[in-house]
Design a protein around this motif. Sequence first.
Motif, short mmCIF file in Angstrom:
data_model
loop_
_atom_site.label_atom_id
_atom_site.label_comp_id
_atom_site.label_asym_id
_atom_site.label_seq_id
_atom_site.Cartn_x
_atom_site.Cartn_y
_atom_site.Cartn_z
N PHE A 26 11.69 33.77 -18.07
CA PHE A 26 10.67 34.26 -17.14
C PHE A 26 10.56 35.80 -17.10
O PHE A 26 9.57 36.33 -16.62
N ILE A 27 11.55 36.51 -17.59
CA ILE A 27 11.60 37.97 -17.42
C ILE A 27 11.25 38.69 -18.71
O ILE A 27 10.47 39.64 -18.71
N SER A 28 11.82 38.27 -19.83
CA SER A 28 11.60 38.95 -21.11
C SER A 28 10.18 38.76 -21.63
O SER A 28 9.51 37.77 -21.31
N TYR A 29 9.75 39.71 -22.45
CA TYR A 29 8.44 39.62 -23.10
C TYR A 29 8.47 38.53 -24.16
O TYR A 29 9.43 38.38 -24.90
N GLY A 30 7.39 37.76 -24.24
CA GLY A 30 7.28 36.73 -25.27
C GLY A 30 6.33 35.63 -24.86
O GLY A 30 6.50 35.02 -23.80
N GLY A 31 5.33 35.37 -25.69
CA GLY A 31 4.33 34.36 -25.37
C GLY A 31 4.85 32.94 -25.51
O GLY A 31 4.68 32.12 -24.61
N SER A 32 5.51 32.63 -26.64
CA SER A 32 6.04 31.28 -26.84
C SER A 32 7.05 30.92 -25.78
O SER A 32 7.06 29.79 -25.26
N SER A 33 7.90 31.87 -25.44
CA SER A 33 8.95 31.62 -24.44
C SER A 33 8.37 31.26 -23.08
O SER A 33 8.77 30.26 -22.47
N ILE A 34 7.41 32.05 -22.60
CA ILE A 34 6.87 31.81 -21.26
C ILE A 34 6.02 30.53 -21.24
O ILE A 34 5.97 29.82 -20.21
N LEU A 35 5.38 30.18 -22.35
CA LEU A 35 4.61 28.94 -22.40
C LEU A 35 5.54 27.73 -22.30
O LEU A 35 5.27 26.78 -21.55
N VAL A 36 6.63 27.75 -23.05
CA VAL A 36 7.59 26.64 -23.03
C VAL A 36 8.25 26.52 -21.66
O VAL A 36 8.40 25.42 -21.11
N LEU A 37 8.63 27.65 -21.07
CA LEU A 37 9.25 27.64 -19.75
C LEU A 37 8.29 27.10 -18.70
O LEU A 37 8.70 26.40 -17.77
N SER A 38 7.01 27.42 -18.83
CA SER A 38 6.01 26.92 -17.88
C SER A 38 5.81 25.42 -18.02
O SER A 38 5.63 24.71 -17.03
N ILE A 39 5.84 24.93 -19.27
CA ILE A 39 5.79 23.48 -19.48
C ILE A 39 6.99 22.81 -18.80
O ILE A 39 6.85 21.79 -18.10
N CYS A 40 8.16 23.40 -18.99
CA CYS A 40 9.39 22.85 -18.38
C CYS A 40 9.30 22.83 -16.86
O CYS A 40 9.65 21.84 -16.22
N MET A 41 8.83 23.93 -16.27
CA MET A 41 8.73 23.99 -14.81
C MET A 41 7.68 23.02 -14.28
O MET A 41 7.85 22.42 -13.22
N ASP B 162 7.51 19.85 -4.49
CA ASP B 162 8.56 20.81 -4.11
C ASP B 162 8.00 22.21 -4.36
O ASP B 162 8.09 22.75 -5.46
N TYR B 163 7.43 22.81 -3.32
CA TYR B 163 6.76 24.11 -3.49
C TYR B 163 7.74 25.26 -3.66
O TYR B 163 7.35 26.34 -4.08
N SER B 164 9.01 25.03 -3.35
CA SER B 164 10.00 26.09 -3.57
C SER B 164 10.14 26.39 -5.06
O SER B 164 10.33 27.55 -5.45
N ILE B 165 10.04 25.36 -5.91
CA ILE B 165 10.10 25.57 -7.36
C ILE B 165 8.93 26.42 -7.81
O ILE B 165 9.08 27.36 -8.61
N VAL B 166 7.74 26.11 -7.30
CA VAL B 166 6.53 26.85 -7.67
C VAL B 166 6.64 28.31 -7.25
O VAL B 166 6.32 29.22 -8.03
N ILE B 167 7.10 28.55 -6.03
CA ILE B 167 7.18 29.91 -5.51
C ILE B 167 8.18 30.75 -6.31
O ILE B 167 7.88 31.88 -6.71
N VAL B 168 9.36 30.19 -6.57
CA VAL B 168 10.39 30.94 -7.32
C VAL B 168 9.92 31.19 -8.74
O VAL B 168 10.11 32.30 -9.29
N TYR B 169 9.28 30.21 -9.35
CA TYR B 169 8.74 30.37 -10.71
C TYR B 169 7.73 31.51 -10.77
O TYR B 169 7.79 32.38 -11.66
N ILE B 170 6.79 31.56 -9.82
CA ILE B 170 5.77 32.60 -9.80
C ILE B 170 6.39 33.97 -9.53
O ILE B 170 6.04 34.97 -10.19
N LEU B 171 7.32 34.05 -8.59
CA LEU B 171 7.96 35.34 -8.26
C LEU B 171 8.71 35.90 -9.47
O LEU B 171 8.63 37.10 -9.76
N LEU B 172 9.44 35.05 -10.18
CA LEU B 172 10.18 35.51 -11.35
C LEU B 172 9.23 35.98 -12.45
O LEU B 172 9.48 37.02 -13.09
#
Length: 407
Positions: A350-365, A10-20
């Motif tokens: 995806f928007i706020s600054y934070g290393g741990s947050s973006i790593l966990v969100l990327s695992i989830c996505m 589902d490339y729509s998930i990938v595209i929205v994730y990258i854009l955000l």
Amino acid sequence: MLKKILKSYDYSIVIVYILLCLFGLVMIYSSSMVMAVQYYGYPADFFYQKQKINLIVAFLIFIFFAVFPYKAFRNKKFLMVMTFLAVLGLFAVYFFGHATNNAQSWIQVGARKIQPSEFVKISVIIYLSAVYANKQRYIDQLNKGVLPPVIYLVFVCFLIKIEPDNGTALITFLIGMMIIICSGMRFKTIFKLVMLGVLLISLLAPFFILKMDKIFTSGNMKRIEGFLDPFGTVGDQGFQLVNSYLAIGSGGIKGLGLGQSVQKLGYLPEAHTDFIMAIIAEELGLFGVAFVILGIGYLVLRGIFIGISCRDPFGSMLAIGIAGMLGLQSFINLGGASGLIPITGVTLPFISYGGSSILVLSICMGILTNVSMFKNYDKKYKTEKAALDPQLDTLRTKHQVGKAIQR
């Protein structure tokens, strides 16, 4: 085989994730450049450069989890190691943690800080989803099928609460409740679980009353006072919320323009983390806010749809848990920045600054993308195979009959 797998993503998930993520990177630079220079003496792009590195690592992690089969997470040895590390990380914070903004939630590793409670959220999603998927045969047996995972959930939420990190503890607990509700239990079993919780709270009520000063600290009470009367407490606890109001109100529909925020010039604390949406509203107006909300909203709804349509109980609960985490975290962040609920210090996904947050969100996505891929692959290609099997059987029978006649 590979071609079929690639078509199933589902490339729509990938595209929205990258854009955000890219949009968030731009807004982190815009909202943090003054603070980096004025308060820390860093270069204007200090936080931008750090988040850029975080995003590069996060995207590589996203690719790995998007490709790695999610069903491997049901392995009992993996679950034991994951839950042990999650609890160990929370205990490490308690003994060796680094305090920031009155919360001891980080561990200093070299020049970087890691927030274990962020990783606990995804570990809870995987653990509860796997355990309840494995217990489907006796999912309604309270002592054997229901309570052990609930005890683990309450335990880790307690460890997060005493950091104290009320926002993350609340999100983790609500995520767990969502997975439990969607696990396949009957309503009667869920009702019993709720009644058991009410009974336990009633028994512990005297203890809570005696320890009220420690449960509701002065910092918590100030946040509640600032939420109830921000303009009356503008010199103290209402300062952050009032300046958030000013930022949001100044932006209007079109905004003041990218980089033109006034509130980020030292008036609005945590402008690049918890209150980044206020800066987006001020600089980009309604259009910027709509872009973020629609993007996150799409990922939440997509996750719910994947969870509902997935035939595998484990994949279904994973998708629901991830969608719930995104939705809850976004609501709590936006609710705090807009004065809808008290401020809790939760970042915007995806928007706020934070290393741990973006790593966990990327695992989830990555996991969500992988679940979606397997769901699409099974639906499309296994259905085609099932439809062809009867035809092949007919052809084989005719061929065998023909040979028999020739003989």
